[in-house]
Design a protein around this motif. Structure first.
Motif, short mmCIF file in Angstrom:
data_model
loop_
_atom_site.label_atom_id
_atom_site.label_comp_id
_atom_site.label_asym_id
_atom_site.label_seq_id
_atom_site.Cartn_x
_atom_site.Cartn_y
_atom_site.Cartn_z
N ARG A 34 -11.08 -16.19 6.34
CA ARG A 34 -10.59 -16.13 7.73
C ARG A 34 -9.15 -16.64 7.81
NH1 ARG A 34 -14.36 -18.71 9.56
NH2 ARG A 34 -15.72 -16.97 10.11
N ASP A 35 -8.87 -17.75 7.14
CA ASP A 35 -7.50 -18.29 7.15
C ASP A 35 -6.52 -17.31 6.49
OD1 ASP A 35 -8.41 -20.54 8.41
OD2 ASP A 35 -8.44 -21.80 6.60
N GLU A 36 -6.97 -16.66 5.41
CA GLU A 36 -6.12 -15.68 4.73
C GLU A 36 -5.80 -14.51 5.66
OE1 GLU A 36 -6.02 -13.19 0.49
OE2 GLU A 36 -7.93 -13.96 1.27
N VAL A 37 -6.79 -14.06 6.41
CA VAL A 37 -6.57 -12.95 7.35
C VAL A 37 -5.61 -13.38 8.46
CG1 VAL A 37 -7.69 -11.51 9.10
CG2 VAL A 37 -8.76 -11.81 6.86
N HIS A 38 -5.78 -14.58 8.99
CA HIS A 38 -4.88 -15.08 10.03
C HIS A 38 -3.43 -15.08 9.54
CE1 HIS A 38 -7.92 -17.36 12.79
NE2 HIS A 38 -8.45 -16.25 12.29
N THR A 39 -3.23 -15.61 8.36
CA THR A 39 -1.87 -15.70 7.81
C THR A 39 -1.29 -14.31 7.57
OG1 THR A 39 -2.38 -17.81 6.76
CG2 THR A 39 -0.49 -16.60 5.89
N TYR A 40 -2.10 -13.43 7.02
CA TYR A 40 -1.64 -12.07 6.71
C TYR A 40 -1.25 -11.31 7.98
CZ TYR A 40 -1.92 -7.15 5.41
OH TYR A 40 -1.65 -5.81 5.26
N VAL A 41 -2.10 -11.34 8.99
CA VAL A 41 -1.80 -10.60 10.23
C VAL A 41 -0.56 -11.17 10.90
CG1 VAL A 41 -2.64 -10.11 12.56
CG2 VAL A 41 -4.15 -9.79 10.59
N GLY A 79 -6.91 -8.75 -1.64
CA GLY A 79 -6.72 -9.45 -0.37
C GLY A 79 -6.62 -8.49 0.79
N PRO A 80 -6.27 -8.98 1.98
CA PRO A 80 -6.17 -8.11 3.16
C PRO A 80 -5.07 -7.07 2.99
CG PRO A 80 -6.12 -10.44 3.78
CD PRO A 80 -5.94 -10.38 2.29
N ARG A 81 -5.36 -5.85 3.43
CA ARG A 81 -4.36 -4.78 3.46
C ARG A 81 -4.47 -4.08 4.81
NH1 ARG A 81 -2.87 -7.41 -0.01
NH2 ARG A 81 -2.25 -6.88 -2.15
N LEU A 82 -3.31 -3.72 5.37
CA LEU A 82 -3.29 -3.14 6.70
C LEU A 82 -3.63 -1.66 6.67
CD1 LEU A 82 -2.55 -3.92 9.67
CD2 LEU A 82 -0.34 -2.87 9.23
N ILE A 83 -4.51 -1.24 7.56
CA ILE A 83 -4.76 0.18 7.80
C ILE A 83 -3.78 0.66 8.87
CG2 ILE A 83 -6.44 1.88 8.58
CD1 ILE A 83 -8.62 -0.07 7.52
N THR A 126 0.83 -1.20 0.00
CA THR A 126 0.00 0.00 0.00
C THR A 126 0.87 1.25 0.00
OG1 THR A 126 -1.72 -1.16 1.23
CG2 THR A 126 -1.82 1.25 1.23
N ALA A 127 0.61 2.16 -0.92
CA ALA A 127 1.42 3.37 -1.05
C ALA A 127 1.10 4.34 0.09
CB ALA A 127 1.16 4.04 -2.38
N GLY A 128 2.14 4.88 0.69
CA GLY A 128 1.97 5.88 1.74
C GLY A 128 3.20 6.76 1.79
N LEU A 133 -7.97 2.50 0.50
CA LEU A 133 -8.24 1.07 0.44
C LEU A 133 -9.75 0.86 0.40
CD1 LEU A 133 -5.64 -0.14 3.11
CD2 LEU A 133 -5.43 -0.26 0.60
N ASP A 134 -10.22 0.21 -0.65
CA ASP A 134 -11.65 0.04 -0.87
C ASP A 134 -12.07 -1.37 -0.48
OD1 ASP A 134 -14.21 0.58 -1.57
OD2 ASP A 134 -13.91 0.35 -3.73
#
Length: 418
Positions: A241-248, A272-276, A125-127, A194-195
């Motif tokens: 849910r599994d994708e979120v667990h792995t990502y976090v 996919g999941p992106r961190l805020i 994510t660009a910042g 992030l949408d």
């Protein structure tokens, strides 16, 4: 030698929790002078120390070291965001187990966090940290609109603006550049928008191992980004849910989180999941209570036990594996559009008696100036509720809040508002 725990920040009810959990343990509270009045039962501590808000960080370290030389600390803890930089530096100087200064810096400085996650291949994510409106325009020319402008360090959703037109960049920059709660590393960050639906992820870590406890769906005001409601567990497929667990887990690894509770806010985008943002603390907004109701895991208790050096991960996993009724738990907040002085709140008893409602609490007292929704502190009440489905729990909590009647006293030129 008995345990002597240094609590950096007021500690809320945690000093009492820690003393109760370990008979003979003593606590010293070290906080900012403007927070001393919020220390609960100060006489139950070995001492309460205060420093001015603008005291140099080395002064915090030196004062803690002076006490440590006469009455050694065995452990250190902190349970809020505002003092984590001091906590980490003191722990490093005294050789106590704590989050490293680097980890605390990364979770507070969102630009540094973005850079670390990008380097680790976790999140692209660009910042960009900017020093003026022209640099905001440069970002927009490269990444387009909408974008999000916010403080580099913030709390309670303060100072965040979604910008959909270049004409709003100057106002967004001014809002983000204001000071919020004395957090370190003030500055302005612009990020690509992030949408997608947003969630918070509550986890407990130990020895570098991470266990997600709950995923909570959140409902935010589209203009201010202030959170108005939460429900856990979020309705997600097992695959997501599994994708979120792995990502976090990958996020926490990249940021060097070794132990303790974490509260990560994510967006489920098409990619996919992106961190805020993430925090090395428990979630706010009654989320620990929602998680306890829905899973049986008391994240606050985990934080207290880990501060005392105890292992909690086996108990957390055993609780999550139990075959027990799993209600859905929700909270909803009230915010007022009209501005004035709160005079009275009606229909409280009716709201508390609604089916499924477990708590209704006022956040603003009569006589307080209220109105508008600029941060989490703008909200005036909340209700919690339990139900069999996420939708029903959220509906019950929101229904209780909407039943409340707020009467305001306003200046003549403002008209009347209820």
């Amino acid at each position: 030698m008995s345990e002597h725990i240094l609590i950096v920040g007021t500690g809320r009810d945690f000093p009492a929790r820690i003393r109760a959990a370990r008979p003979g343990a003593r606590t010293t509270v070290f906080c900012r002078l403007d927070s001393v009045g919020r220390v609960r039962d100060p006489g139950d501590n070995a001492r309460v120390l205060g420093l001015r808000d603008d005291a140099p960080e080395q002064e915090w370290v030196d004062l803690a070291a002076a006490v440590h030389a006469r009455d050694p600390f065995t452990r250190i803890g902190t349970f809020g965001e505002r003092n984590q930089n001091h906590y980490a530096r003191i722990a490093e100087a005294l050789g106590l187990t704590a989050h490293s200064p680097d980890t605390v810096h990364l979770v507070h400085d969102k630009r540094a966090m973005r850079a670390r996650l990008s380097e680790a291949g976790v999140d692209s994510t660009a910042g960009v940290r900017v020093s003026g409106v022209e640099e905001l325009r440069t970002f927009v020319r490269r990444y387009g609109l909408p974008c999000v402008v916010k403080p580099v360090s913030n709390s309670g959703s303060a100072g965040i603006t979604k910008v959909t037109d270049e004409s709003g960049l100057a106002e967004a920059y001014a809002r983000a550049a204001s000071s919020y709660e004395g957090l370190a590393d003030a500055g302005v960050l612009v990020e690509e928008f992030l949408d997608g639906p947003q969630f918070s992820v509550e986890a407990v870590s130990e020895a570098g191992e991470h266990q997600v406890v709950a995923i909570t769906a959140k409902f935010s005001d589209p203009a201010s980004f202030v959170e108005l409601g939460h429900v856990t567990p979020a309705r997600l497929t097992d695959e997501v849910r599994d994708e979120v667990h792995t990502y976090v887990g990958a996020v926490l690894d990249a940021l060097g989180v070794e132990f303790g509770p974490t509260h990560s806010e994510i967006c489920l985008t098409e990619k996919g999941p992106r961190l805020i943002e993430t925090h090395v603390r428990m979630g706010g907004d009654e989320i620990p209570a929602l998680v306890r109701d829905a899973t049986g895991v008391d994240v606050d208790e985990c934080a207290a036990r880990q501060t005392l050096g105890e292992s909690v991960l086996p108990d957390v996993r055993a609780t999550l594996a139990e075959n027990r009724p799993a209600p859905c738990s929700a909270v909803w907040f009230a915010a007022l559009e009209s501005t004035g002085v709160l005079d009275r709140v009606g229909r409280l008893d009716e709201a508390r008696s609604l089916p499924g409602v477990t708590e209704v609490r006022l956040l603003a007292k009569p006589g307080a100036e209220v109105g508008g929704l600029t941060s989490s502190d703008s909200r005036v009440a909340f209700a919690r509720a339990l139900a069999d489905t996420p939708e029903d729990a959220a509906r019950a909590a929101r229904g209780a809040v909407e039943l409340l009647e707020f009467t305001l006293k306003v200046s003549p030129h403002q008209g009347r508002a209820i």
